[in-house]
Scaffold this motif. Structure first.
Motif, short mmCIF file in Angstrom:
data_model
loop_
_atom_site.label_atom_id
_atom_site.label_comp_id
_atom_site.label_asym_id
_atom_site.label_seq_id
_atom_site.Cartn_x
_atom_site.Cartn_y
_atom_site.Cartn_z
N ASP A 11 5.14 37.41 -41.35
CA ASP A 11 6.06 36.58 -42.10
C ASP A 11 6.90 35.72 -41.15
OD1 ASP A 11 7.49 35.61 -44.36
OD2 ASP A 11 9.02 37.16 -44.11
N PRO A 12 6.23 34.84 -40.40
CA PRO A 12 6.96 34.07 -39.38
C PRO A 12 8.05 33.16 -39.95
CG PRO A 12 4.75 33.21 -39.66
CD PRO A 12 4.83 34.47 -40.48
N ASP A 13 7.92 32.76 -41.22
CA ASP A 13 8.91 31.86 -41.81
C ASP A 13 10.02 32.61 -42.54
OD1 ASP A 13 7.50 29.63 -40.87
OD2 ASP A 13 6.19 29.67 -42.63
N GLY A 14 9.94 33.93 -42.59
CA GLY A 14 11.00 34.73 -43.18
C GLY A 14 11.12 34.65 -44.69
N HIS A 15 9.99 34.51 -45.39
CA HIS A 15 10.03 34.41 -46.85
C HIS A 15 10.11 35.77 -47.55
CE1 HIS A 15 9.43 30.13 -46.78
NE2 HIS A 15 8.36 30.27 -46.02
N LEU A 16 9.66 36.83 -46.88
CA LEU A 16 9.67 38.15 -47.49
C LEU A 16 11.04 38.79 -47.40
CD1 LEU A 16 6.33 39.62 -46.07
CD2 LEU A 16 6.76 38.80 -48.39
N LYS A 17 11.32 39.65 -48.37
CA LYS A 17 12.55 40.43 -48.32
C LYS A 17 12.46 41.35 -47.10
CE LYS A 17 15.47 43.51 -50.95
NZ LYS A 17 15.81 44.01 -52.28
N ARG A 18 13.57 41.64 -46.50
CA ARG A 18 13.61 42.54 -45.34
C ARG A 18 14.66 43.63 -45.58
NH1 ARG A 18 11.50 39.33 -40.28
NH2 ARG A 18 10.23 37.85 -41.41
N LEU A 19 14.29 44.83 -45.17
CA LEU A 19 15.20 45.97 -45.29
C LEU A 19 15.31 46.69 -43.96
CD1 LEU A 19 13.91 47.48 -48.69
CD2 LEU A 19 16.02 46.19 -48.31
N PHE A 56 4.92 48.05 -48.20
CA PHE A 56 5.04 48.04 -49.65
C PHE A 56 5.95 49.19 -50.06
CE2 PHE A 56 1.56 45.32 -48.93
CZ PHE A 56 1.44 44.49 -50.03
N VAL A 57 6.99 48.88 -50.84
CA VAL A 57 7.98 49.89 -51.21
C VAL A 57 8.23 49.88 -52.71
CG1 VAL A 57 9.16 49.77 -48.97
CG2 VAL A 57 9.96 48.35 -50.84
N TRP A 58 8.67 51.02 -53.19
CA TRP A 58 9.15 51.17 -54.56
C TRP A 58 10.47 51.89 -54.48
CZ3 TRP A 58 9.81 55.77 -57.49
CH2 TRP A 58 10.20 55.55 -58.82
N GLU A 59 11.53 51.23 -54.89
CA GLU A 59 12.88 51.78 -54.85
C GLU A 59 13.22 52.41 -53.50
OE1 GLU A 59 14.07 53.98 -58.29
OE2 GLU A 59 13.29 52.46 -59.64
N GLY A 60 12.87 51.71 -52.44
CA GLY A 60 13.17 52.16 -51.08
C GLY A 60 12.22 53.19 -50.52
N LYS A 61 11.22 53.58 -51.31
CA LYS A 61 10.23 54.56 -50.84
C LYS A 61 8.98 53.83 -50.38
CE LYS A 61 11.83 58.22 -53.88
NZ LYS A 61 11.49 59.11 -54.99
N GLY A 76 11.00 54.11 -30.63
CA GLY A 76 12.33 53.54 -30.44
C GLY A 76 12.32 52.02 -30.41
N TRP A 77 11.28 51.44 -30.99
CA TRP A 77 11.15 49.98 -31.02
C TRP A 77 11.99 49.41 -32.15
CZ3 TRP A 77 5.09 49.65 -30.72
CH2 TRP A 77 4.68 50.01 -29.44
N ARG A 78 12.50 48.22 -31.92
CA ARG A 78 13.24 47.49 -32.96
C ARG A 78 12.35 46.39 -33.49
NH1 ARG A 78 17.40 44.72 -30.61
NH2 ARG A 78 16.51 45.02 -28.57
N ILE A 79 12.58 46.04 -34.74
CA ILE A 79 11.82 44.95 -35.35
C ILE A 79 12.62 43.66 -35.20
CG2 ILE A 79 12.73 45.20 -37.69
CD1 ILE A 79 9.06 44.88 -37.24
N GLU A 80 11.93 42.58 -34.96
CA GLU A 80 12.57 41.27 -34.82
C GLU A 80 13.46 40.98 -36.02
OE1 GLU A 80 10.60 37.14 -33.55
OE2 GLU A 80 9.88 37.92 -35.46
N GLY A 81 14.69 40.62 -35.79
CA GLY A 81 15.62 40.35 -36.87
C GLY A 81 16.30 41.60 -37.41
N GLY A 82 15.88 42.76 -36.94
CA GLY A 82 16.53 44.01 -37.31
C GLY A 82 16.11 44.62 -38.64
N LYS A 83 15.24 43.94 -39.38
CA LYS A 83 14.82 44.45 -40.68
C LYS A 83 13.31 44.31 -40.84
CE LYS A 83 19.21 43.53 -42.92
NZ LYS A 83 19.89 42.84 -44.01
#
Length: 94
Positions: A11-19, A56-61, A76-83
């Motif tokens: 998702d290089p353009d950041g269109h997806l929701k991130r958690l 893919f998640v359902w109610e945070g699961k 211990g890796w972080r994801i770009e943008g933190g989410k």
């Protein structure tokens, strides 16, 4: 390589929701553990190619993406943008 930042290549353009990773719960608990050889292959793939598919998640699961998120946590890796990029599945119940 703790503290490594993994790029989000799905998702290089950041269109997806991130958690935040900490907010995601494995739906199936520990039923999805990988043998070390497969874990090593997935780890290498994420290190080389980045985070290539949303979770893919359902109610945070987590419904799909258990192993990818497990690699991030274990290494211990972080994801770009933190989410983590997610696709939320809509359903009335489990």
């Amino acid at each position: 390589m703790a503290d490594r930042v993994i790029p989000v290549t799905c998702d290089p353009d950041g269109h997806l929701k991130r958690l935040p990773l900490k907010d995601l719960e494995p739906f199936q608990g520990n039923l999805k553990d990988l043998p070390e050889e497969q874990y090593a292959k997935l780890k290498a793939s994420i290190a080389d190619e980045g985070f290539m598919a949303p979770v893919f998640v359902w109610e945070g699961k987590i419904l799909d993406g258990h192993q990818r998120t497990a690699v991030l946590e274990r290494e211990g890796w972080r994801i770009e943008g933190g989410k983590v990029p997610v696709v939320e599945i809509q359903a009335d119940s489990e």
